[in-house]
Design an enzyme around this catalytic site. Structure first.
Site, PDB file in Angstrom:
ATOM      1  CB  ALA A  76      30.792  28.699  64.112  1.00  0.00           C
ATOM      2  CG  HIS A 131      32.728  30.381  59.124  1.00  0.00           C
ATOM      3  ND1 HIS A 131      33.764  29.515  58.898  1.00  0.00           N
ATOM      4  CD2 HIS A 131      32.597  30.457  60.466  1.00  0.00           C
ATOM      5  CE1 HIS A 131      34.238  29.076  60.058  1.00  0.00           C
ATOM      6  NE2 HIS A 131      33.552  29.642  61.026  1.00  0.00           N
TER       7      HIS A 131
HETATM    8  N1  LIG Z   1      29.923  22.475  64.813  1.00  0.00           N
HETATM    9  C1  LIG Z   1      30.616  23.601  64.954  1.00  0.00           C
HETATM   10  O1  LIG Z   1      30.297  24.646  64.388  1.00  0.00           O
HETATM   11  C2  LIG Z   1      31.829  23.599  65.832  1.00  0.00           C
HETATM   12  C3  LIG Z   1      32.450  24.808  66.146  1.00  0.00           C
HETATM   13  C4  LIG Z   1      33.527  24.800  66.990  1.00  0.00           C
HETATM   14  C5  LIG Z   1      34.038  23.602  67.464  1.00  0.00           C
HETATM   15  N2  LIG Z   1      33.461  22.428  67.103  1.00  0.00           N
HETATM   16  C6  LIG Z   1      33.991  21.138  67.563  1.00  0.00           C
HETATM   17  O2  LIG Z   1      33.417  20.817  68.817  1.00  0.00           O
HETATM   18  C7  LIG Z   1      34.357  20.050  69.584  1.00  0.00           C
HETATM   19  C8  LIG Z   1      34.551  20.700  70.954  1.00  0.00           C
HETATM   20  O3  LIG Z   1      35.068  21.992  70.776  1.00  0.00           O
HETATM   21  P1  LIG Z   1      35.744  22.791  71.996  1.00  0.00           P
HETATM   22  O4  LIG Z   1      36.166  24.102  71.485  1.00  0.00           O
HETATM   23  O5  LIG Z   1      34.870  22.700  73.194  1.00  0.00           O
HETATM   24  O6  LIG Z   1      37.060  21.920  72.229  1.00  0.00           O
HETATM   25  P2  LIG Z   1      38.031  21.946  73.490  1.00  0.00           P
HETATM   26  O7  LIG Z   1      39.356  21.487  72.970  1.00  0.00           O
HETATM   27  O8  LIG Z   1      37.961  23.227  74.211  1.00  0.00           O
HETATM   28  O9  LIG Z   1      37.418  20.811  74.449  1.00  0.00           O
HETATM   29  C9  LIG Z   1      37.308  19.474  74.059  1.00  0.00           C
HETATM   30  C10 LIG Z   1      37.274  18.612  75.308  1.00  0.00           C
HETATM   31  O10 LIG Z   1      36.936  17.272  74.909  1.00  0.00           O
HETATM   32  C11 LIG Z   1      37.829  16.354  75.531  1.00  0.00           C
HETATM   33  N3  LIG Z   1      37.965  15.186  74.638  1.00  0.00           N
HETATM   34  C12 LIG Z   1      38.579  15.138  73.439  1.00  0.00           C
HETATM   35  N4  LIG Z   1      38.479  13.901  72.920  1.00  0.00           N
HETATM   36  C13 LIG Z   1      37.771  13.157  73.810  1.00  0.00           C
HETATM   37  C14 LIG Z   1      37.339  11.812  73.839  1.00  0.00           C
HETATM   38  N5  LIG Z   1      37.649  10.965  72.851  1.00  0.00           N
HETATM   39  N6  LIG Z   1      36.623  11.391  74.911  1.00  0.00           N
HETATM   40  C15 LIG Z   1      36.316  12.243  75.920  1.00  0.00           C
HETATM   41  N7  LIG Z   1      36.710  13.522  75.956  1.00  0.00           N
HETATM   42  C16 LIG Z   1      37.430  13.981  74.910  1.00  0.00           C
HETATM   43  C17 LIG Z   1      39.135  17.127  75.720  1.00  0.00           C
HETATM   44  O11 LIG Z   1      39.912  16.565  76.752  1.00  0.00           O
HETATM   45  C18 LIG Z   1      38.631  18.534  76.030  1.00  0.00           C
HETATM   46  O12 LIG Z   1      38.432  18.717  77.418  1.00  0.00           O
HETATM   47  C19 LIG Z   1      35.646  19.997  68.760  1.00  0.00           C
HETATM   48  O13 LIG Z   1      35.746  18.787  68.039  1.00  0.00           O
HETATM   49  C20 LIG Z   1      35.493  21.154  67.801  1.00  0.00           C
HETATM   50  O14 LIG Z   1      36.198  20.950  66.587  1.00  0.00           O
HETATM   51  C21 LIG Z   1      32.348  22.419  66.332  1.00  0.00           C
END
Ligand SMILES: NC(=O)c1ccc[n+]([C@@H]2O[C@H](COP(=O)([O-])OP(=O)(O)OC[C@H]3O[C@@H](n4cnc5c(N)ncnc54)[C@H](O)[C@@H]3O)[C@@H](O)[C@H]2O)c1
Length: 273
Positions: free
Chosen positions: A126, A224
């Site tokens: 992001a 950010h």
């Molecule tokens: N790199 C970046 O810039 C950035 C930005 C935003 C979010 N993220 C990260 O990406 C990830 C996904 O974000 P999101 O908004 O789609 O989250 P979200 O909460 O909408 O979806 C996450 C999904 O993963 C599943 N899940 C969680 N732990 C699991 C596991 N151990 N095994 C299998 N499934 C699992 C959950 O049930 C959920 O359906 C998060 O960790 C978030 O912090 C990264």
């Protein structure tokens, strides 16, 4: 055709799966999905016309003929499955980047990738500016600071708030709730500061990259601001992100960055640093 397996069928996973289905990423097909919540996996596949295999568990997910696994789940998922994915000779794209700064996980995954001939991809996520930070780090960076500003609702559930007794509902003006190194920020706010983890990996590392988190009730975007100084000169880069429609914690740009990274992997053209 590059066959993709998706772990995590939430906000990012859904945007990504839809993009693949719409053909936005050429030469890529979604072969399998896995989510600890079967309901979330089924909700996602229900909106797709070409249905991927819904894996009932991680073992059957890994047994699918997929070339690359995209993790869009949680830090726990990266820690639990990362090495096994690489050992199965599948490439790995990681969105929960904060996991890599903890317990020597990055080093273990790098070793596994080397041993099994795989690649690990970390999208910029992001934020903007990672291209410049990567290049600037070659000459030496003196200072890298990221200030992350989110509406209080976007910070809900962070372990740090409980530890420090911070009640987000009582915050009525922009308030600094964390200042410290990226290494600690990713534990304190596991779902909020993945961008700080990406920045630290691209630049001067997890202890020297400074992070400030501000709960700001006056905004409706995730913002950010990166400031860096070094032998290259100085940079300041601000991103104001709209959230994913169904998750205020996640910026839409993070999902778009994952799609673009996938496109780069599948394409013969490499653009940008
Ligand atoms: N790199 C970046 O810039 C950035 C930005 C935003 C979010 N993220 C990260 O990406 C990830 C996904 O974000 P999101 O908004 O789609 O989250 P979200 O909460 O909408 O979806 C996450 C999904 O993963 C599943 N899940 C969680 N732990 C699991 C596991 N151990 N095994 C299998 N499934 C699992 C959950 O049930 C959920 O359906 C998060 O960790 C978030 O912090 C990264």
């Amino acid at each position: 055709m590059l066959k993709v397996g998706l772990i995590g069928c939430g906000s990012i996973g859904t945007v990504l799966a839809r993009a693949i289905e719409k053909g936005l990423v050429k030469g890529v097909v979604l072969g399998a999905v896995f989510d600890i919540s079967r309901e979330n996996a089924e909700r996602l596949t229900a909106i797709l016309s070409v249905k991927p295999f819904i894996a009932p568990d991680f073992e059957s997910f890994l047994a699918q003929p997929i070339d690359i696994v995209i993790e869009a789940a949680s830090q726990e998922a990266v820690a639990a499955y990362g090495e096994q994915i690489l050992q199965a000779q599948k490439d790995l794209m990681i969105m929960s980047v904060g996991a890599l700064l903890q317990n020597g996980l990055l080093e273990r995954l790098e070793q596994a990738a080397q041993k099994y001939g795989c690649k690990i991809y970390i999208p910029s996520g992001a934020i903007a500016g990672i291209d410049a930070i990567k290049a600037a780090s070659l000459a030496g960076l003196d200072e890298v600071v990221i200030t992350t500003r989110k509406p209080p609702a976007g910070l809900k559930g962070a372990p740090y708030l409980n530890e420090k007794g911070i009640n987000l509902d009582k915050i009525t003006t922009p308030t600094i709730i964390y200042e410290g190194p990226a290494a600690e920020a990713v534990r304190a706010f596991p779902a909020n500061v993945n961008v700080a983890a990406v920045l630290s990996l691209a630049g001067i590392g997890k202890w020297q990259t400074r992070v400030r988190v501000i709960a700001d009730p006056t905004i409706n975007t995730n913002q950010h601001e990166i400031r860096a100084k070094g032998k290259f000169g100085e940079m300041c880069c601000i991103t104001k992100n709209f959230p994913c429609p169904d998750n205020p914690k996640t910026s839409y740009l993070a999902a778009l960055a994952a799609i673009k990274t996938l496109e780069r992997i599948a394409s013969v053209l490499r653009l940008g640093t």
